[in-house]
Design an enzyme around this catalytic site. Structure first.
Site, PDB file in Angstrom:
ATOM      1  N   ASN A 150       1.084  -1.079  -0.007  1.00 43.88           N
ATOM      2  CA  ASN A 150      -0.030   0.242  -0.096  1.00 43.88           C
ATOM      3  C   ASN A 150       0.866   1.124   0.108  1.00 43.88           C
ATOM      4  O   ASN A 150       0.550   2.470  -0.409  1.00 43.88           O
ATOM      5  CB  ASN A 150      -0.933   0.010   1.206  1.00 43.88           C
ATOM      6  CG  ASN A 150      -0.252  -0.354   2.260  1.00 43.88           C
ATOM      7  OD1 ASN A 150       0.360  -1.491   2.816  1.00 43.88           O
ATOM      8  ND2 ASN A 150      -0.529   0.422   3.549  1.00 43.88           N
ATOM      9  N   CYS A 323       2.398   9.926  12.141  1.00 42.79           N
ATOM     10  CA  CYS A 323       2.641  10.688  13.040  1.00 42.79           C
ATOM     11  C   CYS A 323       1.936  10.386  14.434  1.00 42.79           C
ATOM     12  O   CYS A 323       0.820  10.195  14.548  1.00 42.79           O
ATOM     13  CB  CYS A 323       2.230  12.289  12.871  1.00 42.79           C
ATOM     14  SG  CYS A 323       2.794  13.149  14.075  1.00 42.79           S
TER      15      CYS A 323
HETATM   16  C1  LIG Z   1      -6.484  -0.061   3.417  1.00 41.68           C
HETATM   17  C2  LIG Z   1      -5.641  -1.474   3.584  1.00 41.68           C
HETATM   18  C3  LIG Z   1      -6.175  -2.205   4.563  1.00 41.68           C
HETATM   19  C4  LIG Z   1      -7.294  -1.927   5.692  1.00 41.68           C
HETATM   20  O1  LIG Z   1      -8.593  -2.087   4.871  1.00 41.68           O
HETATM   21  P1  LIG Z   1      -9.917  -1.163   5.620  1.00 41.68           P
HETATM   22  O2  LIG Z   1     -10.875  -1.684   4.929  1.00 41.68           O
HETATM   23  O3  LIG Z   1      -9.542   0.125   5.724  1.00 41.68           O
HETATM   24  O4  LIG Z   1      -9.749  -1.969   7.040  1.00 41.68           O
HETATM   25  C5  LIG Z   1      -5.502  -3.420   4.635  1.00 41.68           C
HETATM   26  N1  LIG Z   1      -4.698  -3.805   3.967  1.00 41.68           N
HETATM   27  C6  LIG Z   1      -4.144  -3.001   3.030  1.00 41.68           C
HETATM   28  C7  LIG Z   1      -2.986  -3.253   2.060  1.00 41.68           C
HETATM   29  C8  LIG Z   1      -4.771  -1.800   2.935  1.00 41.68           C
HETATM   30  O5  LIG Z   1      -4.226  -0.835   1.699  1.00 41.68           O
END
Ligand SMILES: *Cc1c(COP(=O)(O)O)cnc(C)c1O
Length: 394
Positions: A150, A323
């Protein structure tokens, strides 16, 4: 506003909004109710399950709706760990740059007596399948490796890893939250046993997601109560949210190739331009990355200041660092690919969306160049670097 933070969340697509409103207005019954109005909601739910399953090559029965990616990650890992414990296997393999929904769950399991091996992701941000294979033990019950990161957007060799796990009869979970709807994902071809996804990362609503669990992989409940979701996830289903998720995913998947082609072209232009900033570096492999992900480190500046000044210019982006209570912790992902603290602090993630215009991309480049130059001009670290008192790393 130029929105370049799609890895954090995306705007709901018009089709998703329409689905949400129409279900809320017309099919608001409880899917567990036996009368017709309840059964209409049940039909919506099951149609959404079929649609979601089709996109990832699964069977509708293998899809469990959750409150999002975090819940799906927690349930997948907890389930595999419970199955492992039953067989006397309490070793788990994962990586150092997973999402915290995975890493924190693994921390908990360590406290509960499991052993966790976190694999190196190397400088390019990509796990090596042979290292997964080498880490497998007789008592390994789970391998959990994200599909795409991510922060730095690197895409992992999921199919190779899946084949290794399948051959060794070890469960394989992938956090595919950044991948589903953006790059091809097929649970059968990828030999995946458990997969997490989240609607708000592909233009669906927040607070809804799904967990794929291959037929025969018994899930552990995180939430006890009624018999919803085949008894594996209690609580009245978020029918409007689930319908909106399915609409968003169908749409994203249908336009996936065209979107990826366009995004990749803009991404590569952004990378080429930002690379011309002296003492900068792209984070993660240049090619094996998500179509919309650009992540850079700029030496001698602080990511937070960069973000605030970009915000002043109407650009919403993100930094690798979070942060926490006043102290600045550099991103665990950037540290995992070997960036030192000082460099990791000066990071910028631009996650662009399908609707970005060429003009907006140009504005981003111009603004980042201006802001980096300005910040370096007032930075004592930059002064030390340019005077030779400190050595450049990048
Ligand atoms: C955003 C994200 C999550 C969490 O998903 P939510 O629906 O916000 O709980 C988990 N893993 C990755 C790689 C993400 O980008």
């Amino acid at each position: 506003m130029i929105y370049a933070d799609n890895a954090a969340t995306t705007k709901m697509s018009p089709a998703a909004v329409r689905a949400m409103i129409s279900v809320a207005e017309e099919c608001w019954g409880n899917p567990s109710s036996l009368y017709e109005h309840g059964q209409r909601a049940k039909d919506v739910l099951e149609a959404a399950r079929k649609d979601v399953a089709a996109v990832i090559g699964a069977d509708a029965k293998e899809i469990l709706f959750t409150s999002g990616g975090s819940e799906a990650d927690n349930q997948a890992i907890r389930s595999a760990a419970a199955l492992g414990a039953k067989a006397g296997k309490k070793h788990i393999i994962s990586t150092a740059f997973e999402h915290h929904a995975v890493l924190h769950t693994l921390e908990r399991l360590k406290q509960e007596g499991y052993e966790v091996t976190l694999l190196d992701v190397h400088e390019n941000g990509i796990v090596r399948p042979e290292e997964v294979e080498a880490a497998l033990r007789e008592d390994t019950c789970l391998v959990s490796i994200m599909y795409a990161n991510n922060e730095i957007g690197t895409i992992q060799p999921i199919r190779e890893i899946g084949a290794i796990c399948r051959a060794r009869n070890v469960l394989f979970h992938t956090d595919a939250v950044q991948a589903v709807g953006h790059i091809p994902v097929n649970v059968a071809e990828d030999c995946v046993d458990l997969l997490s996804a989240s609607a708000h990362k592909f233009h669906g609503p927040k607070g809804v997601g799904f967990l794929y669990a291959r037929k025969g992989v018994r899930l552990t409940n995180l939430i006890e109560g009624g018999a919803q979701e085949r008894g594996r996830r209690a609580g009245t289903e978020n029918v409007p949210g689930i319908a909106a998720m399915a609409a968003a995913l169908k749409e994203a998947d249908g336009a996936r190739e065209a979107n990826a082609a366009r995004l990749t072209a803009v991404r590569d232009r952004l990378i080429a331009e930002l690379k011309t900033i002296p003492h900068s570096a792209l984070n993660g492999d240049a090619e094996r990355r998500l179509p919309g992900n650009v992540n850079f480190c700029f030496e001698g500046i602080e990511g937070e200041s960069l973000l605030l000044l970009l915000d002043d210019k109407g650009i919403a982006a993100s930094s690798g660092s979070a942060c926490t209570s006043g102290s600045l912790d550099p991103s665990h992902v950037l540290l995992a690919i070997g960036r030192v603290h000082d460099v990791a602090h000066g990071s910028l993630r631009l996650s662009i969306g399908e609707d970005i215009t060429d003009e907006q991309a140009e504005t981003i480049v111009r603004s980042v160049k201006e802001v980096v130059e300005y910040l370096r001009g007032i930075s004592p670290i930059w002064r030390d670097l340019t005077s030779g008192k400190k050595k450049f790393i990048l």
